[in-house]
Design a protein around this motif. Structure first.
Motif, PDB file in Angstrom:
ATOM      1  N   UNK B  10       7.492  -1.076  12.678  1.00 49.86           N
ATOM      2  CA  UNK B  10       8.313  -1.426  11.510  1.00 49.86           C
ATOM      3  C   UNK B  10       7.482  -1.356  10.227  1.00 49.86           C
ATOM      4  N   UNK B  11       6.239  -1.818  10.324  1.00 58.18           N
ATOM      5  CA  UNK B  11       5.351  -1.809   9.162  1.00 58.18           C
ATOM      6  C   UNK B  11       5.081  -0.370   8.714  1.00 58.18           C
ATOM      7  N   UNK B  12       4.765   0.496   9.648  1.00 60.10           N
ATOM      8  CA  UNK B  12       4.519   1.909   9.297  1.00 60.10           C
ATOM      9  C   UNK B  12       5.737   2.549   8.653  1.00 60.10           C
ATOM     10  N   UNK B  13       6.906   2.210   9.167  1.00 65.91           N
ATOM     11  CA  UNK B  13       8.148   2.754   8.598  1.00 65.91           C
ATOM     12  C   UNK B  13       8.316   2.277   7.154  1.00 65.91           C
ATOM     13  N   UNK B  14       7.990   1.009   6.897  1.00 66.47           N
ATOM     14  CA  UNK B  14       8.108   0.460   5.546  1.00 66.47           C
ATOM     15  C   UNK B  14       7.094   1.105   4.591  1.00 66.47           C
ATOM     16  N   UNK B  15       5.882   1.359   5.098  1.00 62.56           N
ATOM     17  CA  UNK B  15       4.818   1.900   4.247  1.00 62.56           C
ATOM     18  C   UNK B  15       5.148   3.286   3.691  1.00 62.56           C
ATOM     19  N   UNK B  81       8.722  -8.967   5.785  1.00 61.15           N
ATOM     20  CA  UNK B  81       9.574  -8.316   4.780  1.00 61.15           C
ATOM     21  C   UNK B  81       9.422  -8.944   3.403  1.00 61.15           C
ATOM     22  N   UNK B  82       8.977 -10.213   3.348  1.00 58.90           N
ATOM     23  CA  UNK B  82       8.714 -10.846   2.044  1.00 58.90           C
ATOM     24  C   UNK B  82       7.600 -10.114   1.301  1.00 58.90           C
ATOM     25  N   UNK B  83       6.578  -9.700   2.051  1.00 57.89           N
ATOM     26  CA  UNK B  83       5.468  -8.956   1.438  1.00 57.89           C
ATOM     27  C   UNK B  83       5.929  -7.578   0.980  1.00 57.89           C
ATOM     28  N   UNK B  84       6.768  -6.958   1.785  1.00 58.72           N
ATOM     29  CA  UNK B  84       7.310  -5.637   1.430  1.00 58.72           C
ATOM     30  C   UNK B  84       8.139  -5.749   0.142  1.00 58.72           C
ATOM     31  N   UNK B  85       8.954  -6.775   0.066  1.00 55.81           N
ATOM     32  CA  UNK B  85       9.797  -7.011  -1.114  1.00 55.81           C
ATOM     33  C   UNK B  85       8.918  -7.199  -2.363  1.00 55.81           C
ATOM     34  N   UNK B  86       7.872  -8.011  -2.214  1.00 54.64           N
ATOM     35  CA  UNK B  86       6.961  -8.289  -3.336  1.00 54.64           C
ATOM     36  C   UNK B  86       6.266  -6.987  -3.772  1.00 54.64           C
ATOM     37  N   UNK B  87       5.792  -6.209  -2.807  1.00 50.23           N
ATOM     38  CA  UNK B  87       5.070  -4.961  -3.093  1.00 50.23           C
ATOM     39  C   UNK B  87       5.982  -3.962  -3.816  1.00 50.23           C
TER      40      UNK B  87
END
Lengths: 94, 94
Positions: B10-15, B81-87
């Motif tokens: 999931x992390x790789x997909x978000x990146x 997902x909070x970190x993804x949102x912030x980024x």
């Protein structure tokens, strides 16, 4: 002309009056702790204005309520009176 | 209940959609560079408001025109997902 780097003796004399600041890796160092992020970032905001006003900027790290600061004068290759002035201002604002 | 930690997949997909962010020491990491301290601190000020609004705060380091950011969700023991949102918000504001 850049501000002269302080001698060890002059630096030690200055540190006596500078509550909580120490020397770490040749930089003037202090960690500040606040009740919350809001206060910590408010402190940084005040010092950002000071930094622009005096043309001297910190190296600083923030995580939540903690602000860790390192000061040096790159042009002078060490700690100068500009760093002392900035540190004094930080103590007043904390 | 705390936000679940993202799986590696999931992390790789978000990146893929998160320009310039990498994983360093299990945290979401990026360095931003601005024309001057004023822009760098303005960026931090905007993100300080975002951080309070969403209740999620960064680990960040600033020296002059550079802002280095690390994100993780302590309660979840990793990147969420909070970190993804912030980024994502940081990329928009830069």
């Amino acid at each position: 002309m850049s501000e002269p780097k302080l001698s060890s003796q002059d630096l030690e004399a200055q540190l006596v009056d500078l509550d909580g600041w120490t020397i770490e890796a040749d930089k003037l160092h202090k960690q500040f702790k606040f009740p919350s992020f809001v206060e910590a970032f408010g402190f940084m905001s005040s010092l950002a204005l000071v930094s622009e006003a005096i043309g001297h900027h910190p190296e600083w790290f923030n995580v939540y309520n903690r602000v860790t600061i390192d000061l040096t004068t790159h042009d002078s290759g060490g700690i100068t009176l500009k760093d002392i002035e900035w540190a004094r201002k930080a103590n007043e604002l904390a």
